[in-house]
Write a protein that holds these residues in place. Sequence first.
Motif, short mmCIF file in Angstrom:
data_model
loop_
_atom_site.label_atom_id
_atom_site.label_comp_id
_atom_site.label_asym_id
_atom_site.label_seq_id
_atom_site.Cartn_x
_atom_site.Cartn_y
_atom_site.Cartn_z
N ASP A 2 -52.24 9.85 -34.16
CA ASP A 2 -51.78 8.48 -34.34
C ASP A 2 -52.18 7.97 -35.72
O ASP A 2 -53.31 8.15 -36.17
CB ASP A 2 -52.37 7.57 -33.27
N HIS A 3 -51.21 7.34 -36.38
CA HIS A 3 -51.41 6.85 -37.74
C HIS A 3 -50.57 5.60 -37.91
O HIS A 3 -49.39 5.58 -37.56
CB HIS A 3 -50.97 7.92 -38.75
N LEU A 4 -51.18 4.54 -38.42
CA LEU A 4 -50.46 3.29 -38.67
C LEU A 4 -50.62 2.87 -40.11
O LEU A 4 -51.69 3.07 -40.71
CB LEU A 4 -50.97 2.18 -37.76
N THR A 5 -49.56 2.29 -40.66
CA THR A 5 -49.60 1.65 -41.96
C THR A 5 -49.43 0.17 -41.71
O THR A 5 -48.43 -0.25 -41.11
CB THR A 5 -48.49 2.19 -42.89
N VAL A 6 -50.39 -0.63 -42.15
CA VAL A 6 -50.39 -2.07 -41.92
C VAL A 6 -50.25 -2.76 -43.27
O VAL A 6 -51.09 -2.56 -44.16
CB VAL A 6 -51.70 -2.53 -41.24
N THR A 7 -49.20 -3.55 -43.44
CA THR A 7 -48.99 -4.31 -44.66
C THR A 7 -49.10 -5.79 -44.34
O THR A 7 -48.36 -6.30 -43.49
CB THR A 7 -47.61 -4.01 -45.28
N VAL A 8 -50.03 -6.47 -45.00
CA VAL A 8 -50.30 -7.89 -44.75
C VAL A 8 -49.96 -8.67 -46.02
O VAL A 8 -50.35 -8.27 -47.12
CB VAL A 8 -51.78 -8.12 -44.37
N ARG A 9 -49.24 -9.77 -45.86
CA ARG A 9 -48.86 -10.64 -46.98
C ARG A 9 -49.24 -12.08 -46.67
O ARG A 9 -49.17 -12.52 -45.52
CB ARG A 9 -47.35 -10.57 -47.24
#
Length: 169
Positions: A59-66
Amino acid sequence: MLRTPRATARPVLWRLLVGAAASVAVAGSLTAVPPAAYAQADGIDLLSPAGPGGGPDRDHLTVTVRNAGGGADGTFELYCDPDGGSHPDPGGACTALKRDTRSDQDVFAPTPEGGFCTMQNGGPATAHITGTWAGRPVDATYDRRDGCQISRWDRLVPLLPDMKATGKG
């Protein structure tokens, strides 16, 4: 005294000898197998660069927060079991995900249509999460435009930043 004829004794001795040789051969072949082969048979890949549990299906997640402020903006990678990546709190993020993961429920599901949500605004923060979690593909967006979206965001803190801590929530 009863004597066993040689013709009867030979097959018995032969079976004992062949059985012993086969046992030695099996025992010898077991010790010749490298430990990594046993680990792979159990689903653990010790040869993977990511270590145990770190194979290509991990399991791998990419989280982009703006627009979250307080240094919380950016793109972060998250791996679980073992926890790691560039996320500021991989252990806490993985714990939050595991807490809400159930086989019949998508932890990243959008809020149900037609629900009643308070008309409050939680600020301009947005997040986009992609990758794989619990063997399922993930492509989810988050904002804080009403009470339902704020609640959905807050359920995933610390995967998503705690907006109360940044002063924008």
